[in-house]
Motif scaffolding. Structure first.
Motif, short mmCIF file in Angstrom:
data_model
loop_
_atom_site.label_atom_id
_atom_site.label_comp_id
_atom_site.label_asym_id
_atom_site.label_seq_id
_atom_site.Cartn_x
_atom_site.Cartn_y
_atom_site.Cartn_z
N CYS A 1 1.87 5.42 -2.67
CA CYS A 1 1.04 4.90 -1.57
C CYS A 1 -0.19 4.16 -2.06
CB CYS A 1 0.61 6.04 -0.63
SG CYS A 1 1.98 6.89 0.13
N TYR B 1 5.62 -1.01 2.40
CA TYR B 1 5.69 -0.34 3.70
C TYR B 1 4.28 -0.22 4.24
CZ TYR B 1 4.67 3.47 0.45
OH TYR B 1 4.13 4.23 -0.55
N GLN B 2 4.19 0.08 5.54
CA GLN B 2 2.89 0.28 6.14
C GLN B 2 2.57 1.76 6.17
OE1 GLN B 2 3.03 -1.82 9.95
NE2 GLN B 2 1.44 -3.14 9.11
N TYR B 3 1.30 2.07 5.92
CA TYR B 3 0.92 3.47 6.03
C TYR B 3 -0.48 3.56 6.61
CZ TYR B 3 -2.32 5.20 2.35
OH TYR B 3 -3.39 5.54 1.61
N CYS C 1 2.62 0.26 -1.49
CA CYS C 1 3.87 0.47 -2.20
C CYS C 1 3.62 1.45 -3.34
CB CYS C 1 4.46 -0.85 -2.72
SG CYS C 1 3.56 -1.56 -4.09
N TRP D 1 -0.76 -2.23 4.19
CA TRP D 1 0.46 -2.38 3.41
C TRP D 1 0.27 -1.65 2.10
CZ3 TRP D 1 4.89 -3.86 5.28
CH2 TRP D 1 4.91 -4.65 6.42
#
Length: 159
Positions: free
Chosen positions: A52, A27-29, A40, A38
């Motif tokens: 994260c 996921y993007q954070y 995970c 990116w």
């Protein structure tokens, strides 16, 4: 350079690297530097999951990495971990065989399978793992942590 200094250097270098398994989808954070990256969650084993974990910039070998795939982590100067690439090997489960040796013969005393597997819950598990049972209690795609023998341990948090 003495052997002691070489060993100390190797130990210090090993502290800066870890191997873990991807524990969920990418996921993007928004990181502290103000950029979208990116990331995970990574399972290090021994019931330790790091949340994260960003992927190192320009790392093209991770494009097709799926859940459960082994990755290498490196520690940055600020103490945070970053995914730097794919690991050559990582057993999420270990098979132990206990044996006794006497003279020229051996006897298998027992076997055990240890480790954890993180995977999405099946439709049947979605309806039965949380009280009150039934669909709709857990969202589709929720991750579960299971022992190597298949016994359910916990539901992993969804971000």
């Amino acid at each position: 350079m003495s052997i002691r200094k070489i060993i100390d250097w190797a130990i210090e270098d090993a502290r800066g690297q870890q191997i873990g398994n991807i524990a969920g989808p990418f996921y993007q954070y928004y990181d502290s530097a103000g950029q979208w990256v990116w990331a995970c969650d990574v399972d290090l084993g021994d019931e330790q999951v790091i949340r994260c974990v960003p992927v190192a910039a320009n790392n093209r070998e991770l494009i097709y990495a799926e859940q459960g795939r082994a990755v290498t982590l490196s520690r940055l100067n600020n103490g945070k971990w970053v995914i730097t690439g794919l690991a050559k090997s990582r057993n999420s489960t270990v098979h132990y065989i206990y044996m006794a040796f006497r003279d020229d013969t051996y006897t298998i005393l027992g076997k055990s399978l240890r480790g954890f597997v993180i995977r999405p819950l099946t439709y049947g598990e979605l309806g039965t793992l949380v009280a009150p049972p039934g669909y709709g209690t857990l969202p589709y795609g929720v991750q579960g942590k299971f022992k190597a023998d298949g016994a359910f341990v916990e539901i992993m948090e969804q971000l």
